[in-house]
Design an enzyme around this catalytic site. Structure first.
Site, mmCIF file in Angstrom:
data_model
loop_
_atom_site.group_PDB
_atom_site.id
_atom_site.type_symbol
_atom_site.label_atom_id
_atom_site.label_comp_id
_atom_site.label_asym_id
_atom_site.label_seq_id
_atom_site.Cartn_x
_atom_site.Cartn_y
_atom_site.Cartn_z
ATOM 1 N N LYS A 94 -10.617 -86.617 29.436
ATOM 2 C CA LYS A 94 -9.779 -87.300 29.859
ATOM 3 C C LYS A 94 -8.203 -87.161 29.507
ATOM 4 O O LYS A 94 -7.664 -87.296 30.329
ATOM 5 C CB LYS A 94 -10.351 -89.360 29.560
ATOM 6 C CG LYS A 94 -11.358 -89.953 30.079
ATOM 7 C CD LYS A 94 -11.830 -90.781 29.575
ATOM 8 C CE LYS A 94 -12.903 -91.681 30.263
ATOM 9 N NZ LYS A 94 -13.582 -92.238 29.894
ATOM 10 N N GLN A 104 -12.202 -96.668 25.829
ATOM 11 C CA GLN A 104 -13.065 -96.192 25.687
ATOM 12 C C GLN A 104 -14.750 -97.137 24.801
ATOM 13 O O GLN A 104 -14.170 -97.619 23.687
ATOM 14 C CB GLN A 104 -13.279 -94.722 24.862
ATOM 15 C CG GLN A 104 -14.586 -93.747 25.172
ATOM 16 C CD GLN A 104 -14.731 -93.644 26.683
ATOM 17 O OE1 GLN A 104 -13.522 -93.536 27.084
ATOM 18 N NE2 GLN A 104 -15.796 -93.152 26.898
ATOM 19 N N ASP A 164 -8.931 -99.136 33.653
ATOM 20 C CA ASP A 164 -10.370 -98.831 33.934
ATOM 21 C C ASP A 164 -11.226 -99.994 34.659
ATOM 22 O O ASP A 164 -12.187 -99.948 35.047
ATOM 23 C CB ASP A 164 -11.378 -99.141 32.154
ATOM 24 C CG ASP A 164 -12.004 -97.579 31.860
ATOM 25 O OD1 ASP A 164 -12.882 -97.154 32.905
ATOM 26 O OD2 ASP A 164 -11.835 -97.775 30.666
HETATM 27 N N1 GUN Z 1 -17.975 -95.290 28.086
HETATM 28 C C1 GUN Z 1 -18.843 -95.826 29.515
HETATM 29 N N2 GUN Z 1 -18.134 -95.488 31.059
HETATM 30 C C2 GUN Z 1 -17.214 -95.900 30.270
HETATM 31 C C3 GUN Z 1 -16.125 -96.226 31.484
HETATM 32 O O1 GUN Z 1 -15.838 -95.379 32.444
HETATM 33 N N3 GUN Z 1 -14.108 -96.505 30.664
HETATM 34 C C4 GUN Z 1 -14.660 -96.668 29.311
HETATM 35 N N4 GUN Z 1 -13.014 -97.096 28.726
HETATM 36 N N5 GUN Z 1 -15.784 -96.422 28.590
HETATM 37 C C5 GUN Z 1 -16.628 -95.812 28.899
#
Ligand code: GUN
Length: 289
Positions: free
Chosen positions: A61, A105, A128
């Protein structure tokens, strides 16, 4: 990281190519935003603990931010961080005007209530789409910040000019991150949607009827050829790490001959998810100006 071959089979959805298109648009948008407002959009990520896949995803990211010109700020907290400490960090990030998006995350360590944490992220910075206000808006058909993976799937359908209206959609997996929002976003587009999960009695009887099959369970190779309808569109969202390689939930080689389209693992929904996150961060910056 795993080397990916070039996608030449027209049935294979090239997630990297779709992501590149999204990122190119975001990059242009970021440049315009800077010209207009004199500041750069910024994303703060929060990673708690040492979960190796999560560390990799956060790193990816940050690389994406760099590619599109978004500032990224990395907050790494130890495994034993308390709930209060995370909430305090989020409160600080919520208040800082130069931070436009906040990403925590997942998964968080077991002693932390993820849903409670999501409630504390300011809805305007919730890139998100996990805050209950944004989830609720999606439920009533007002999609703003929605979870990035399902939005990537919708974008891929648009790319292939597939209109979900009236189609049979089966989602396998009922997580808040993928399964539930994917089902809701396709319902918003007038598909007939079924959600299956670990307690579903006869999975094959459902998956075998899907025009669009979305699988997000984390069970490697769960979906075999005889569980997929001829001509189906399959999105494989599962990721299992084994011996430094990743595998999806769909038995790809077996299923490929039956499908109209399929997203591979890796190189499918993963890159699209990250590109949508970039789009959301720019969107957050615009909304906060
Ligand atoms: N863990 C797995 N997929 C995601 C996601 O799309 N966003 C976040 N923050 N954590 C994740």
């Amino acid at each position: 990281m795993q080397e990916l071959p070039e996608v030449t089979d027209p049935r294979i959805i090239d997630g990297r190519k779709i992501a590149q298109g999204i990122e190119a648009d975001v990059k242009r948008g970021v440049e315009e935003f800077i010209k207009e407002h004199g500041i750069r959009p910024a994303l703060a990520t929060v990673l708690v603990g040492e979960h190796p896949p999560s560390k990799l995803y956060v790193k990816l990211k940050h690389w994406a931010c760099k590619r599109v010109g978004i500032i990224s700020e990395d907050h790494k907290l130890p495994q034993e961080t308390t709930h209060e400490e995370i909430i305090e960090l989020i409160a600080t990030l919520n208040k800082r005007h130069e931070i436009h998006g906040i990403l925590v995350q997942l998964p968080l360590p077991g002693h932390i209530d993820e849903r409670e944490v999501m409630m504390h992220i300011s809805p305007e910075k919730d890139v998100d789409g996990f805050n209950p206000l944004n989830m609720g808006k999606m439920l009533i058909g007002r999609e703003g910040f929605v979870p990035c993976t399902p939005k990537g799937i919708i974008r891929a359908l648009e790319e292939f000019k597939i209109e979900p209206h009236g189609m049979e959609v089966v989602v396998v997996g009922h997580s808040n991150v993928v399964g539930k929002p994917a089902a809701m976003m396709l319902l918003n587009r007038n598909a007939t949607v079924r959600i299956c999960h670990v307690y579903t009695r006869d999975l094959k009887s459902h998956t075998g009827e899907a025009d669009i099959l979305i699988v997000a369970t984390g069970v490697r190779g769960l979906i075999k050829a005889d569980m997929v309808k001829e001509g189906a569109i399959v999105f494989d969202v599962g990721i299992t790490w084994q011996d430094n390689k990743v595998y999806g939930d769909v038995d790809f080689d077996e299923v490929l001959p039956r499908v109209k389209l399929i997203s591979p693992v890796p190189g499918g929904v993963g890159p699209m998810t990250i590109a949508i996150l970039m789009e959301h961060t720019l969107m957050a910056a615009r909304m906060q100006r």
